[in-house]
Design a protein around this motif. Structure first.
Motif, short mmCIF file in Angstrom:
data_model
loop_
_atom_site.label_atom_id
_atom_site.label_comp_id
_atom_site.label_asym_id
_atom_site.label_seq_id
_atom_site.Cartn_x
_atom_site.Cartn_y
_atom_site.Cartn_z
N UNK A 84 -52.59 7.06 -16.79
CA UNK A 84 -51.22 6.63 -17.07
C UNK A 84 -50.58 6.06 -15.81
N UNK A 85 -49.51 5.31 -16.03
CA UNK A 85 -48.86 4.61 -14.91
C UNK A 85 -47.35 4.77 -15.02
N UNK A 86 -46.70 4.98 -13.88
CA UNK A 86 -45.25 4.89 -13.82
C UNK A 86 -44.86 4.19 -12.53
N UNK A 87 -44.14 3.10 -12.64
CA UNK A 87 -43.62 2.38 -11.48
C UNK A 87 -42.12 2.62 -11.42
N UNK A 88 -41.64 2.97 -10.22
CA UNK A 88 -40.25 3.36 -10.07
C UNK A 88 -39.35 2.19 -9.69
N UNK A 89 -38.13 2.26 -10.17
CA UNK A 89 -37.14 1.23 -9.86
C UNK A 89 -35.77 1.86 -9.88
N UNK A 90 -34.99 1.61 -8.83
CA UNK A 90 -33.59 2.02 -8.79
C UNK A 90 -32.73 0.79 -8.52
N UNK A 91 -31.58 0.75 -9.12
CA UNK A 91 -30.72 -0.42 -8.95
C UNK A 91 -29.34 0.02 -8.52
N UNK A 92 -28.63 -0.93 -7.95
CA UNK A 92 -27.23 -0.73 -7.60
C UNK A 92 -26.43 -1.86 -8.22
N UNK A 93 -25.50 -1.48 -9.11
CA UNK A 93 -24.71 -2.49 -9.81
C UNK A 93 -23.44 -1.85 -10.29
N UNK A 94 -22.35 -2.61 -10.29
CA UNK A 94 -21.05 -2.05 -10.61
C UNK A 94 -20.83 -1.72 -12.06
N UNK A 95 -21.53 -2.40 -12.94
CA UNK A 95 -21.32 -2.20 -14.37
C UNK A 95 -22.69 -2.00 -15.02
N UNK A 96 -22.71 -1.96 -16.34
CA UNK A 96 -24.01 -1.87 -17.02
C UNK A 96 -24.77 -3.16 -16.79
N UNK A 97 -25.91 -3.07 -16.17
CA UNK A 97 -26.62 -4.29 -15.79
C UNK A 97 -27.57 -4.77 -16.88
N UNK A 98 -28.00 -6.00 -16.72
CA UNK A 98 -29.16 -6.48 -17.45
C UNK A 98 -30.35 -6.14 -16.56
N UNK A 99 -31.36 -5.49 -17.08
CA UNK A 99 -32.51 -5.05 -16.29
C UNK A 99 -33.80 -5.66 -16.83
N UNK A 100 -34.69 -5.98 -15.92
CA UNK A 100 -35.93 -6.65 -16.28
C UNK A 100 -37.10 -6.05 -15.50
N UNK A 101 -38.28 -6.17 -16.08
CA UNK A 101 -39.54 -5.99 -15.37
C UNK A 101 -40.37 -7.25 -15.59
N UNK A 102 -40.85 -7.81 -14.45
CA UNK A 102 -41.72 -8.98 -14.47
C UNK A 102 -43.06 -8.60 -13.85
N UNK A 103 -44.11 -9.33 -14.25
CA UNK A 103 -45.42 -9.16 -13.65
C UNK A 103 -45.87 -10.51 -13.10
N UNK A 104 -46.52 -10.47 -11.94
CA UNK A 104 -47.02 -11.69 -11.30
C UNK A 104 -48.46 -11.49 -10.90
N UNK A 105 -49.35 -12.27 -11.50
CA UNK A 105 -50.76 -12.24 -11.13
C UNK A 105 -51.02 -13.38 -10.15
N UNK A 106 -52.06 -13.26 -9.33
CA UNK A 106 -52.35 -14.31 -8.34
C UNK A 106 -52.44 -15.68 -8.98
N UNK A 107 -51.72 -16.62 -8.40
CA UNK A 107 -51.76 -17.98 -8.91
C UNK A 107 -50.95 -18.20 -10.17
N UNK A 108 -50.28 -17.16 -10.62
CA UNK A 108 -49.49 -17.27 -11.85
C UNK A 108 -48.01 -17.16 -11.52
N UNK A 109 -47.22 -17.66 -12.42
CA UNK A 109 -45.78 -17.47 -12.29
C UNK A 109 -45.41 -16.07 -12.75
N UNK A 110 -44.14 -15.81 -12.77
CA UNK A 110 -43.65 -14.52 -13.22
C UNK A 110 -43.60 -14.48 -14.75
#
Lengths: 114, 114
Positions: free
Chosen positions: B18-44
């Protein structure tokens, strides 16, 4: 359907020169954004254009400029290149303006400044 | 100021684990949140996004993420990783202003052991 396309794929320039990068959005998309991704970092926002008008600008010097054409394609220009401008430049397109619209990223242009 | 922190630069897991990648954000209101993946030679590529509603978000390729407002976190999970999941993963927050600027974290490089 074709995704976001960028040209050229790779580019090598000398300090002080000028460079133009090109982006063709997905058909029907009217918004184009540019990001700079330095090695080992996440992408940083440079510009967003919508309907040929600048909607936003990131914290980049005036050496960076962009424009959007009537067919919604876009160019990013960088003048007086510095070594620190070496990066992957990503273009993203979306249907319109608004964070709910997904941004689709192209493969990027790798710029090396020597 | 808005910011995104990904505390792990590199993570190595065995295939099938199993996998868990951590992310914390700082934002004044309810944010829009995203996860992107980038492979070598590929865009996001967008894996998933959170705008509002159910705090557990399902994405592509078997990924999910949970928004926890109290912890300002948006961790990415996958129950069983495949060798093809090896890539760079970026957590990001969408600024809701005049433009659609996306603020990215520095990324987490995922390595898969056979």
């Amino acid at each position: 359907d074709a995704g976001v396309t960028q040209s050229p794929t790779h580019l090598i320039k000398t300090r002080g020169q000028q460079v133009t990068l090109r982006c063709s959005p997905i058909s029907g998309h009217k918004s184009v954004s540019w990001y700079q991704q330095v090695l080992g970092q996440g992408p940083q926002f440079i510009f967003q254009y919508y309907e040929k008008e600048e909607r936003g600008r990131g914290n980049f010097p005036d050496r960076f400029s962009a424009r959007q054409f009537p067919n919604y394609s876009s160019e990013l220009n960088v003048n007086a290149l510095l070594l620190g401008d070496s990066a992957l430049y990503l273009c993203a397109s979306s249907l319109a303006v608004g964070s709910s619209y997904e941004q689709y990223f192209g493969p990027g242009t790798r710029l090396t400044v020597t | 100021a808005q910011s995104v922190t990904q505390p792990d630069i590199h993570i190595t897991v065995s295939e099938g684990a199993s996998l868990e990648l951590r992310c914390n954000y700082s934002y004044g209101a309810t944010p829009y949140l995203f996860w992107y993946v980038q492979s070598p030679g590929q865009g996001l590529q967008l894996l998933l996004k959170y705008f509002s509603g159910d705090t557990l978000v399902q994405g592509i390729k078997g990924f999910e993420a949970e928004f926890k407002r109290s912890q300002s976190s948006f961790n990415l999970r996958k129950p069983s990783v495949h060798w093809s999941d090896a890539a760079e993963y970026f957590c990001a927050v969408g600024a809701m202003g005049r433009d659609d600027k996306i603020i990215f974290g520095k990324g987490t490089r995922l390595h898969i052991l056979p």
